[in-house]
Design an enzyme around this catalytic site. Structure first.
Site, short mmCIF file in Angstrom:
data_model
loop_
_atom_site.label_atom_id
_atom_site.label_comp_id
_atom_site.label_asym_id
_atom_site.label_seq_id
_atom_site.Cartn_x
_atom_site.Cartn_y
_atom_site.Cartn_z
N ASP A 107 37.20 48.70 39.96
CA ASP A 107 38.39 47.92 40.36
C ASP A 107 39.46 48.73 41.09
OD1 ASP A 107 37.30 45.64 39.32
OD2 ASP A 107 38.34 45.78 37.40
N GLY A 151 33.82 48.67 31.48
CA GLY A 151 32.77 48.36 32.47
C GLY A 151 32.24 49.65 33.09
N ARG A 202 32.25 47.47 24.27
CA ARG A 202 33.60 47.06 23.89
C ARG A 202 33.59 47.03 22.37
NH1 ARG A 202 33.03 44.04 28.83
NH2 ARG A 202 34.53 44.98 30.26
N CYS A 203 34.61 47.61 21.75
CA CYS A 203 34.56 47.80 20.30
C CYS A 203 35.77 47.16 19.62
CB CYS A 203 34.52 49.30 20.01
SG CYS A 203 34.59 49.69 18.27
N GLY A 216 38.48 52.91 32.40
CA GLY A 216 39.63 52.31 33.08
C GLY A 216 40.80 52.10 32.14
N ASP A 217 41.58 51.11 32.48
CA ASP A 217 42.80 50.77 31.78
C ASP A 217 42.61 50.64 30.25
OD1 ASP A 217 45.45 49.56 31.94
OD2 ASP A 217 44.40 47.73 31.35
N ASP A 262 42.15 50.12 39.99
CA ASP A 262 43.45 49.53 39.65
C ASP A 262 44.27 50.37 38.67
OD1 ASP A 262 41.77 49.19 37.51
OD2 ASP A 262 42.28 47.09 37.14
N ARG A 319 38.64 40.70 38.30
CA ARG A 319 39.22 39.59 37.54
C ARG A 319 40.74 39.61 37.66
NH1 ARG A 319 36.78 40.09 32.01
NH2 ARG A 319 34.82 39.75 33.05
N GLU A 378 37.07 37.62 42.18
CA GLU A 378 36.69 36.84 41.00
C GLU A 378 37.88 36.11 40.34
OE1 GLU A 378 35.16 39.86 38.49
OE2 GLU A 378 34.67 38.48 36.87
N VAL A 408 31.50 67.36 33.20
CA VAL A 408 32.16 67.72 31.94
C VAL A 408 31.26 68.66 31.14
CG1 VAL A 408 32.92 66.79 29.69
CG2 VAL A 408 33.59 65.62 31.81
N VAL A 409 29.98 68.33 31.09
CA VAL A 409 29.04 69.16 30.33
C VAL A 409 28.93 70.56 30.94
CG1 VAL A 409 26.61 69.42 29.65
CG2 VAL A 409 27.73 67.17 29.49
N ALA A 416 36.93 39.52 57.63
CA ALA A 416 36.96 38.21 56.96
C ALA A 416 37.92 37.24 57.63
CB ALA A 416 37.37 38.41 55.50
N THR A 435 36.45 53.10 37.31
CA THR A 435 36.27 51.65 37.30
C THR A 435 36.13 51.20 38.74
OG1 THR A 435 37.45 49.53 37.09
CG2 THR A 435 38.81 51.49 36.99
O1 F6P Z 1 36.35 46.30 35.28
C1 F6P Z 1 35.31 46.20 36.15
C2 F6P Z 1 34.78 44.81 36.23
O2 F6P Z 1 33.59 44.89 36.97
C3 F6P Z 1 35.71 43.76 36.81
O3 F6P Z 1 35.81 43.80 38.21
C4 F6P Z 1 35.07 42.51 36.31
O4 F6P Z 1 36.00 41.47 36.31
C5 F6P Z 1 34.63 42.89 34.93
O5 F6P Z 1 34.43 44.29 34.96
C6 F6P Z 1 33.38 42.23 34.46
O6 F6P Z 1 33.10 42.66 33.17
P1 F6P Z 1 31.76 42.28 32.39
O7 F6P Z 1 30.67 43.14 32.91
O8 F6P Z 1 32.05 42.56 30.98
O9 F6P Z 1 31.49 40.83 32.65
#
Ligand code: F6P
Length: 324
Positions: free
Chosen positions: A131, A15, A76-77, A106-107, A133, A175, A226, A27-28, A190, A129
């Protein structure tokens, strides 16, 4: 300088996140500083397999720090998930004279890096990312901008909820991780925050609303990550059990777009420079980390062992902060 580190490649994968362009720029520019050539790989690991390369010079990345998204595209590959695909990527890099790789993502991106490392690739990862995470780093590029976009939306939604004396249920991204929900929820004051890391306690949400009403509150806001629950279901239950009208807003990809804020630009720039320095110094198979004060690096294997934990204790301050 490390032996044979003359030409490096940079890619973004998974993402996208605001600040990825600032990292590519760094980097460049750092490659030029260390006397190395830099090549951009388009569409992440897909481009590494097919050889979708584009030489990048210092001017090609001018003004990129302020741009959202990724100028190198991301994908995504599925082919990269196979051994044959990864070997093709290695062959393509060798054929194109690529001595080292910087992978920004990310991960999932880092899992790919680890597989390449096993095949002998000299790779360094930069965590990016929204997230936030990734373990061993307190920060991943994009998180701050994403949270600020979300907070702006939540504040706007709150204005109308207040006028109508409603409850808003706002779904933020995440997610499998609740870092955005937790931070946005605390910042927005909240009524409840729902995260995937913790079982949803509906009784607590309902009690918080009933309690709030007793103390004169007429509008409420629930932040749902989400992956934590169905926001539509949450809203229906609130209406049924409290009688307060509820409205759902799913923020979605608006959180991943827009010009990166200061923090993301700075950290992306620092991490980009450090990644190239590692390759230049002959340190491979590592991920750049930031602990809030200092930049360090950790082995890829360690980095992907587990996701960064959510500070569940932080959720507890919601209770302290509610009206009494
Ligand atoms: O990894 C980042 C993220 O934005 C998550 O928070 C989310 O669940 C996911 O990517 C959504 O991915 P996509 O854009 O492929 O729907």
């Amino acid at each position: 300088m490390a032996d044979n580190m003359n030409r490096i490649a940079v890619l973004t994968s998974g993402g996208d996140a605001p600040g990825m362009n600032a990292a590519i720029r760094a980097v460049v520019r750092a490659s030029a500083y260390y006397g190395m050539e830099c090549v951009g790989v388009r569409r992440g690991y897909q481009g590494l397999i097919t050889g979708d390369f584009r030489p990048l010079n210092s001017l090609d990345v001018s003004a990129m720090s302020s741009r959202g998204g990724t100028m190198l595209y991301t994908a995504r590959c599925n082919e990269f998930l196979t051994e044959a695909g990864r070997q093709r990527a290695m062959d393509t890099m060798k054929y194109n004279g690529i001595d080292g790789l910087v992978a920004i993502g990310g991960d999932g991106t880092f899992r790919g890096c680890l597989e390449l490392k096993k095949l002998g690739c000299k790779v360094v990862g930069i965590p990016a990312t929204i997230d936030n995470d990734i373990s061993y780093t307190d920060y991943t590029i994009g998180f701050d901008t994403a949270c600020n976009v979300a907070i702006e939306c939540v504040d706007k939604i709150r204005d109308t909820m207040q006028s109508h004396e409603r409850c808003s249920v706002v779904e933020v991204m995440g997610r499998t991780s609740g870092h955005i929900a937790l931070n946005v929820g605390i910042a927005a004051g909240a009524t409840a925050i729902l995260v995937p890391e913790k079982e949803v306690d509906f009784d607590e949400i309902i009690n918080n609303i009933k309690d709030g009403r007793l103390h004169g509150r007429t509008n409420f806001n629930i932040i749902v990550a989400e992956g934590a629950a169905s926001s539509q279901e949450v809203a229906s239950r609130i209406e049924q059990e409290t009688g307060v009208e509820a409205r759902v807003t799913v923020l979605g990809h608006v959180q991943r777009g827009g010009s990166p804020l200061l923090r993301d630009r700075i950290i992306a720039s620092e991490m980009g420079v450090r990644a190239v320095k590692l390759l230049h110094d002959g340190v491979y198979g590592h991920v750049i980390c930031f602990d809030g004060r200092e930049y360090t690096d950790v082995e890829l294997d360690e980095s992907i062992l587990q996701r960064r934990f959510l500070d569940e204790q932080a959720l507890a301050i919601l209770d302290v902060l509610k009206p009494r």
